[in-house]
Design an enzyme around this catalytic site. Structure first.
Site: not given
Ligand code: AMP
Length: 121
Positions: A32-33, A107
Site C-alpha cells: 500500500d502506498i 482489494h
Molecule cells: P480503501 O480505502 O479500502 O479503498 O483502500 C484503498 C487503498 O489503496 C488505500 O489504503 C490507499 O493507500 C491504497 N492506494 C491507492 N493508490 C495506490 C497506489 N497507487 N499504490 C498503492 N496503494 C494505493
C-alpha cells in the site's frame, strides 16, 4: 475484464508502478502506498470487480484464493500467529464509502507488524 480508468487495473498492467509482493494468474499483491502499519499489503484480483458489494456467485472461489494468498504472504513476512497464537495480522475489506472504501476495485488489506485495537475506527 479490466476497466480503463481503474488505478488498480493500471497497476496490474504495469502502467502505474507498484512494489509487487506476489502474483499469479488470478491475483496481484503489492505494498500500500500509504501504509497504516509496518506491513500493509493489498491483494487484488486481476479481474475488475468493484467490491464485495458487486460480488457474483462465480467469484466465490476467487475471494477464497485472495484469503489463501494473504495467509501465505503473512507467513513469508513473519507476522503470522505462532503456536501460542501470539503475533498476528488483520485482513480487511472496506465495502462502500461509509466503510472507508476509496478505490473501487476489490482489494483485501493485509495489515500487520504492530498490535491493533478493536473496535476499529
Ligand atoms: P480503501 O480505502 O479500502 O479503498 O483502500 C484503498 C487503498 O489503496 C488505500 O489504503 C490507499 O493507500 C491504497 N492506494 C491507492 N493508490 C495506490 C497506489 N497507487 N499504490 C498503492 N496503494 C494505493
Amino acid at each position: 475484464m479490466q476497466e480503463k480508468d481503474c488505478i488498480f487495473c493500471k497497476i496490474i498492467k504495469g502502467e502505474i508502478p507498484s512494489k509487487k509482493v506476489y502474483e499469479d494468474d488470478k491475483v496481484y499483491a503489492f505494498h500500500d502506498i500509504n501504509p497504516v502499519a509496518p506491513f500493509h499489503i493489498l491483494i487484488i484480483p486481476k479481474k475488475h470487480i468493484v467490491g464485495i458489494q458487486t460480488l457474483e456467485a462465480e467469484d466465490e472461489c476467487l475471494v477464497g484464493h485472495m484469503f489463501y494468498v494473504a495467509r501465505k504472504i503473512a507467513q513469508d513476512l513473519g507476522i503470522a500467529p505462532d503456536e501460542n497464537l501470539n503475533k498476528g495480522y488483520r485482513l480487511v475489506f472496506n465495502v462502500g464509502k461509509d466503510a472507508g472504501q476509496s478505490v473501487f476495485h476489490l482489494h483485501l488489506h493485509l495489515i500487520g507488524g504492530r498490535k491493533m485495537e478493536w473496535p476499529p475506527g
